[in-house]
Design a protein around this motif. Structure first.
Motif, PDB file in Angstrom:
ATOM      1  N   THR A   1       0.827  -1.200   0.000  1.00 60.94           N
ATOM      2  CA  THR A   1       0.000   0.000   0.000  1.00 60.94           C
ATOM      3  C   THR A   1       0.865   1.256   0.000  1.00 60.94           C
ATOM      4  O   THR A   1       1.840   1.355   0.740  1.00 60.94           O
ATOM      5  N   ASP A   2       0.508   2.199  -0.856  1.00 60.85           N
ATOM      6  CA  ASP A   2       1.218   3.469  -0.945  1.00 60.85           C
ATOM      7  C   ASP A   2       0.364   4.519  -0.235  1.00 60.85           C
ATOM      8  O   ASP A   2      -0.607   5.042  -0.796  1.00 60.85           O
ATOM      9  N   PHE A   3       0.728   4.831   1.014  1.00 65.50           N
ATOM     10  CA  PHE A   3      -0.108   5.738   1.790  1.00 65.50           C
ATOM     11  C   PHE A   3      -0.078   7.157   1.237  1.00 65.50           C
ATOM     12  O   PHE A   3      -1.029   7.940   1.440  1.00 65.50           O
ATOM     13  N   VAL A   4       0.982   7.519   0.516  1.00 69.30           N
ATOM     14  CA  VAL A   4       1.085   8.876  -0.019  1.00 69.30           C
ATOM     15  C   VAL A   4       0.026   9.091  -1.088  1.00 69.30           C
ATOM     16  O   VAL A   4      -0.719  10.084  -1.061  1.00 69.30           O
ATOM     17  N   ILE A   5      -0.063   8.164  -2.041  1.00 65.20           N
ATOM     18  CA  ILE A   5      -1.073   8.336  -3.082  1.00 65.20           C
ATOM     19  C   ILE A   5      -2.474   8.200  -2.507  1.00 65.20           C
ATOM     20  O   ILE A   5      -3.425   8.853  -2.965  1.00 65.20           O
ATOM     21  N   ASP A   6      -2.640   7.397  -1.451  1.00 59.84           N
ATOM     22  CA  ASP A   6      -3.945   7.301  -0.794  1.00 59.84           C
ATOM     23  C   ASP A   6      -4.350   8.647  -0.207  1.00 59.84           C
ATOM     24  O   ASP A   6      -5.514   9.067  -0.309  1.00 59.84           O
TER      25      ASP A   6
ATOM     26  N   ILE B   1      -6.810  11.442 -15.856  1.00 57.44           N
ATOM     27  CA  ILE B   1      -5.955  11.463 -14.667  1.00 57.44           C
ATOM     28  C   ILE B   1      -4.657  10.736 -14.981  1.00 57.44           C
ATOM     29  O   ILE B   1      -4.667   9.666 -15.607  1.00 57.44           O
ATOM     30  N   ILE B   2      -3.532  11.342 -14.601  1.00 50.77           N
ATOM     31  CA  ILE B   2      -2.196  10.829 -14.889  1.00 50.77           C
ATOM     32  C   ILE B   2      -1.474  10.592 -13.574  1.00 50.77           C
ATOM     33  O   ILE B   2      -1.469  11.456 -12.698  1.00 50.77           O
ATOM     34  N   GLY B   3      -0.856   9.430 -13.407  1.00 52.35           N
ATOM     35  CA  GLY B   3      -0.129   9.146 -12.182  1.00 52.35           C
ATOM     36  C   GLY B   3       0.794   7.962 -12.349  1.00 52.35           C
ATOM     37  O   GLY B   3       0.764   7.265 -13.373  1.00 52.35           O
ATOM     38  N   PRO B   4       1.640   7.704 -11.344  1.00 45.91           N
ATOM     39  CA  PRO B   4       2.631   6.627 -11.459  1.00 45.91           C
ATOM     40  C   PRO B   4       2.025   5.231 -11.467  1.00 45.91           C
ATOM     41  O   PRO B   4       2.672   4.298 -11.916  1.00 45.91           O
TER      42      PRO B   4
ATOM     43  N   LEU C   1       1.229  13.273  -8.344  1.00 45.81           N
ATOM     44  CA  LEU C   1       2.576  12.879  -7.906  1.00 45.81           C
ATOM     45  C   LEU C   1       3.520  12.601  -9.073  1.00 45.81           C
ATOM     46  O   LEU C   1       4.237  11.610  -9.102  1.00 45.81           O
ATOM     47  N   HIS C   2       3.514  13.490 -10.023  1.00 46.48           N
ATOM     48  CA  HIS C   2       4.396  13.378 -11.190  1.00 46.48           C
ATOM     49  C   HIS C   2       5.272  14.618 -11.349  1.00 46.48           C
ATOM     50  O   HIS C   2       6.447  14.525 -11.657  1.00 46.48           O
TER      51      HIS C   2
ATOM     52  N   MET D   1      -5.663  20.226 -12.583  1.00 48.84           N
ATOM     53  CA  MET D   1      -5.342  20.065 -11.167  1.00 48.84           C
ATOM     54  C   MET D   1      -4.075  19.227 -11.066  1.00 48.84           C
ATOM     55  O   MET D   1      -3.960  18.186 -11.714  1.00 48.84           O
ATOM     56  N   VAL D   2      -3.132  19.683 -10.244  1.00 50.19           N
ATOM     57  CA  VAL D   2      -1.847  18.999 -10.103  1.00 50.19           C
ATOM     58  C   VAL D   2      -1.533  18.838  -8.617  1.00 50.19           C
ATOM     59  O   VAL D   2      -1.615  19.802  -7.847  1.00 50.19           O
ATOM     60  N   ALA D   3      -1.193  17.624  -8.226  1.00 56.13           N
ATOM     61  CA  ALA D   3      -0.713  17.360  -6.864  1.00 56.13           C
ATOM     62  C   ALA D   3       0.731  16.894  -6.964  1.00 56.13           C
ATOM     63  O   ALA D   3       1.044  15.957  -7.708  1.00 56.13           O
ATOM     64  N   ALA D   4       1.634  17.549  -6.245  1.00 56.27           N
ATOM     65  CA  ALA D   4       3.056  17.210  -6.310  1.00 56.27           C
ATOM     66  C   ALA D   4       3.675  17.331  -4.924  1.00 56.27           C
ATOM     67  O   ALA D   4       3.169  18.052  -4.058  1.00 56.27           O
ATOM     68  N   LEU D   5       4.765  16.623  -4.721  1.00 49.12           N
ATOM     69  CA  LEU D   5       5.496  16.738  -3.461  1.00 49.12           C
ATOM     70  C   LEU D   5       6.165  18.106  -3.380  1.00 49.12           C
ATOM     71  O   LEU D   5       6.815  18.548  -4.319  1.00 49.12           O
ATOM     72  N   GLY D   6       5.987  18.768  -2.242  1.00 53.66           N
ATOM     73  CA  GLY D   6       6.514  20.106  -2.063  1.00 53.66           C
ATOM     74  C   GLY D   6       7.928  20.127  -1.501  1.00 53.66           C
ATOM     75  O   GLY D   6       8.488  19.096  -1.088  1.00 53.66           O
ATOM     76  N   GLY D   7       8.492  21.314  -1.453  1.00 54.65           N
ATOM     77  CA  GLY D   7       9.905  21.494  -1.129  1.00 54.65           C
ATOM     78  C   GLY D   7      10.319  21.073   0.262  1.00 54.65           C
ATOM     79  O   GLY D   7      11.501  20.812   0.502  1.00 54.65           O
TER      80      GLY D   7
END
Length: 276
Positions: free
Chosen positions: A24-29, A51-54, A99-100, A125-131
């Motif tokens: 399970t990938d809790f981040v994408i959840d 929708i685009i994702g890993p 997360l891309h 809409m874009v969700a990405a890991l921040g700094g």
């Protein structure tokens, strides 16, 4: 004009993802749960959505807004050949990137290419890991590198800062840009537990300019010690920051709210403030 040197090794990222353990990938959840909350507030129908994702199989097949359910087309994000998968059509009412963006070499170009696939008044809409994501691990390895190797190596990828996000959306030609951030503190039994999870999720070092030799036991031990000293809790666990940046913007359309032209105001600011 020559292209800048790439930061991320796309082929390596694809290989890391292919070797994942399937847990399970809790981040994408977290991100997908947040996406649900954001979509349900929209009074809008999306007859054509992408929708685009890993992990296409982990991405939702359907979304829900205040106007009802809609279907998602799903595409894999990471490819050894290009930063953006081939997208058929240019009339999407909604495109979501999950997360891309944090592993894209040409961020303005990526956003502009997605913008080009939107219909007028379509939403990106874009969700990405921040700094600030994994800032504790980054600092621990910097300290360990200095202690063991006498210098620093690139071990944690640079990530997007929320202060830059609005300008990136405007540069891509998107209207009504919005950027916000969700910060989560995740705790692990030890720094080694965090490192093991990152590897299991395919999130190992993706940088082109990474150290070409494996981390030695001495280096890992020094990093773990620095991590515990800086970010350990009294119960023996350690903290890790997870920052999710959300970006959104609309393909321009005449129906959208427009800024007033300079000099078109009919009321003086001084009158509103009660000043002469």
């Amino acid at each position: 004009m020559s292209q800048p040197a790439p930061i991320f090794d796309r082929a390596l990222i694809a290989a890391h993802l292919a070797r994942r353990s399937g847990e399970t990938d809790f981040v994408i959840d977290l991100v997908l749960a947040d996406l649900e909350d954001r979509l349900i507030t929209l009074i809008r129908a999306f007859p054509k959505a992408l929708i685009i994702g890993p992990d296409p199989e982990r991405l939702p097949a359907f979304g829900l807004t205040a106007q009802g359910q809609f279907a998602f087309e799903r595409l894999p994000a990471f490819s050894p050949d290009d930063e953006l998968p081939e997208i058929a059509g240019s009339d999407y009412n909604l495109i979501v990137s999950v997360l891309h963006l944090q592993a894209v070499n040409d961020v303005p170009g990526y956003l502009a290419r997605l913008r080009a696939r939107l219909a007028p008044d379509g939403l990106l809409m874009v969700a990405a890991l921040g700094g600030d994501t994994l800032t504790e691990l980054r600092e621990a390895f910097l300290a360990a590198d200095a202690l063991v190797l006498g210098g620093a190596s690139a071990r944690v990828a640079p990530m997007i800062q929320v202060r830059d996000a609005g300008a990136l959306l405007q540069r891509a030609g998107l209207a009504l840009p919005v950027a916000d951030v969700e910060t989560h503190i995740v705790r692990y039994s030890s720094p080694f537990a965090l490192m093991a999870e990152l590897k299991a999720l395919g999130a190992a070092n993706p940088l082109v300019d990474r150290a070409k030799r494996f981390a030695t036991p001495a280096l890992l031990s020094a990093a773990a010690s620095a991590y515990i000293e800086r970010d350990g809790d009294p119960d023996g666990r350690v903290r890790a920051t997870l920052e999710i940046i959300w970006l959104s913007g609309w393909a321009p359309h005449e129906s959208q709210q427009q800024p007033l032209k300079p000099g078109s105001a009919k009321v003086r600011l001084g009158d509103v403030l009660g000043k002469s």
